[in-house]
Design a protein around this motif. Structure first.
Motif, PDB file in Angstrom:
ATOM      1  N   VAL A   5       0.788  -1.000   0.106  1.00  0.00           N
ATOM      2  CA  VAL A   5      -0.139   0.183  -0.015  1.00  0.00           C
ATOM      3  C   VAL A   5       0.795   1.254   0.121  1.00  0.00           C
ATOM      4  CG1 VAL A   5      -1.815   1.343   1.288  1.00  0.00           C
ATOM      5  CG2 VAL A   5      -1.839  -1.168   1.158  1.00  0.00           C
ATOM      6  N   VAL A   6       1.597   1.323   0.887  1.00  0.00           N
ATOM      7  CA  VAL A   6       2.844   2.354   0.645  1.00  0.00           C
ATOM      8  C   VAL A   6       3.440   2.701  -0.464  1.00  0.00           C
ATOM      9  CG1 VAL A   6       4.817   3.275   1.945  1.00  0.00           C
ATOM     10  CG2 VAL A   6       3.250   2.085   3.450  1.00  0.00           C
ATOM     11  N   CYS A   7       3.894   1.708  -1.154  1.00  0.00           N
ATOM     12  CA  CYS A   7       4.643   1.584  -2.380  1.00  0.00           C
ATOM     13  C   CYS A   7       3.777   2.287  -3.478  1.00  0.00           C
ATOM     14  CB  CYS A   7       5.197   0.189  -2.727  1.00  0.00           C
ATOM     15  SG  CYS A   7       6.691  -0.035  -1.966  1.00  0.00           S
ATOM     16  N   VAL A   8       2.646   1.753  -3.405  1.00  0.00           N
ATOM     17  CA  VAL A   8       1.610   2.080  -4.542  1.00  0.00           C
ATOM     18  C   VAL A   8       1.211   3.526  -4.225  1.00  0.00           C
ATOM     19  CG1 VAL A   8      -0.890   1.959  -5.093  1.00  0.00           C
ATOM     20  CG2 VAL A   8       0.835  -0.112  -5.191  1.00  0.00           C
ATOM     21  N   THR A   9       1.015   4.100  -3.205  1.00  0.00           N
ATOM     22  CA  THR A   9       0.637   5.336  -2.753  1.00  0.00           C
ATOM     23  C   THR A   9       1.813   6.214  -3.101  1.00  0.00           C
ATOM     24  OG1 THR A   9      -0.642   4.669  -0.922  1.00  0.00           O
ATOM     25  CG2 THR A   9       0.292   7.026  -0.933  1.00  0.00           C
ATOM     26  N   VAL A  10       3.129   5.965  -2.847  1.00  0.00           N
ATOM     27  CA  VAL A  10       4.152   6.604  -3.361  1.00  0.00           C
ATOM     28  C   VAL A  10       4.484   6.646  -4.688  1.00  0.00           C
ATOM     29  CG1 VAL A  10       6.676   7.007  -3.289  1.00  0.00           C
ATOM     30  CG2 VAL A  10       5.468   6.441  -1.072  1.00  0.00           C
ATOM     31  N   LEU A  11       4.014   5.696  -5.411  1.00  0.00           N
ATOM     32  CA  LEU A  11       4.044   5.705  -6.969  1.00  0.00           C
ATOM     33  C   LEU A  11       3.225   6.660  -7.399  1.00  0.00           C
ATOM     34  CD1 LEU A  11       5.322   4.476  -9.632  1.00  0.00           C
ATOM     35  CD2 LEU A  11       3.701   2.467  -9.273  1.00  0.00           C
ATOM     36  N   VAL A  12       2.055   6.635  -6.872  1.00  0.00           N
ATOM     37  CA  VAL A  12       0.700   7.515  -7.389  1.00  0.00           C
ATOM     38  C   VAL A  12       1.092   8.824  -7.115  1.00  0.00           C
ATOM     39  CG1 VAL A  12      -1.787   8.172  -7.192  1.00  0.00           C
ATOM     40  CG2 VAL A  12      -1.104   5.675  -7.221  1.00  0.00           C
ATOM     41  N   LEU A  13       1.515   9.297  -5.886  1.00  0.00           N
ATOM     42  CA  LEU A  13       1.985  10.769  -5.689  1.00  0.00           C
ATOM     43  C   LEU A  13       2.951  11.176  -6.551  1.00  0.00           C
ATOM     44  CD1 LEU A  13       1.499  10.765  -1.733  1.00  0.00           C
ATOM     45  CD2 LEU A  13      -0.049  11.663  -3.516  1.00  0.00           C
ATOM     46  N   ALA A  14       4.008  10.333  -6.691  1.00  0.00           N
ATOM     47  CA  ALA A  14       5.183  10.719  -7.618  1.00  0.00           C
ATOM     48  C   ALA A  14       4.633  11.034  -8.983  1.00  0.00           C
ATOM     49  CB  ALA A  14       6.221   9.508  -7.646  1.00  0.00           C
ATOM     50  N   SER A  15       3.925  10.091  -9.507  1.00  0.00           N
ATOM     51  CA  SER A  15       3.459  10.113 -11.006  1.00  0.00           C
ATOM     52  C   SER A  15       2.584  11.516 -10.924  1.00  0.00           C
ATOM     53  CB  SER A  15       2.440   8.858 -11.334  1.00  0.00           C
ATOM     54  OG  SER A  15       3.269   7.979 -11.452  1.00  0.00           O
ATOM     55  N   ALA A  16       1.689  11.805 -10.051  1.00  0.00           N
ATOM     56  CA  ALA A  16       0.929  13.059  -9.979  1.00  0.00           C
ATOM     57  C   ALA A  16       1.665  14.218 -10.179  1.00  0.00           C
ATOM     58  CB  ALA A  16      -0.143  12.970  -8.682  1.00  0.00           C
TER      59      ALA A  16
END
Length: 137
Positions: A5-16
């Motif tokens: 969950v943490v990895c996916v959240t960081v990936l989404v925020l970085a992409s945004a």
């Protein structure tokens, strides 16, 4: 599961953040803090254009600066009364600090009186620069 969950959240925020940064880079816009600031021949090292002046702050190691130089030179050649001035940010640190230049390339669009009317950070598109000149005149 928590690590995923943490990895996916960081990936989404970085992409945004990346999409937002790319969208804003090179856009020519008005900046309230530039209101009233003027540049003249003394600060630029050469005279202003009759109608407008495109001031580019660049540095030696900046790859987008070369492309920006070509775009601004083409626009200045196309539009009568427009001058293009390139300033090496490393050699003019006092001016960079006074104008709050944070990255290169930064392009300032000046009207005939030397007043800053638009600003772009990053490599601007030719159409955006031409549109900004229409508003500066």
């Amino acid at each position: 599961m928590g690590g995923l969950v943490v990895c996916v959240t960081v990936l989404v925020l970085a992409s945004a953040f990346g999409v937002l940064h790319r969208w804003r880079s090179g856009r020519v816009r008005v900046r309230v803090r530039d209101g009233g600031k003027r540049l003249g021949a003394a600060e630029l090292g050469q005279g202003l254009g009759e109608r407008a002046t495109l001031v580019q702050f660049s540095s030696a190691f900046c790859a987008p600066c070369r492309a920006t130089r070509r775009v601004l030179a083409e626009v200045a050649a196309m539009v009568p009364g427009v001058a293009h001035v390139e300033i090496d940010a490393e050699q003019r640190l006092e001016l960079v600090r006074a104008l709050d230049i944070l990255k290169t390339p930064t392009v300032l669009v000046l009207d005939a009186d030397g007043r800053i009317v638009r600003r772009a950070t990053g490599q601007p598109r030719k159409a955006d620069v031409i549109a900004a000149l229409g508003e500066a005149v």
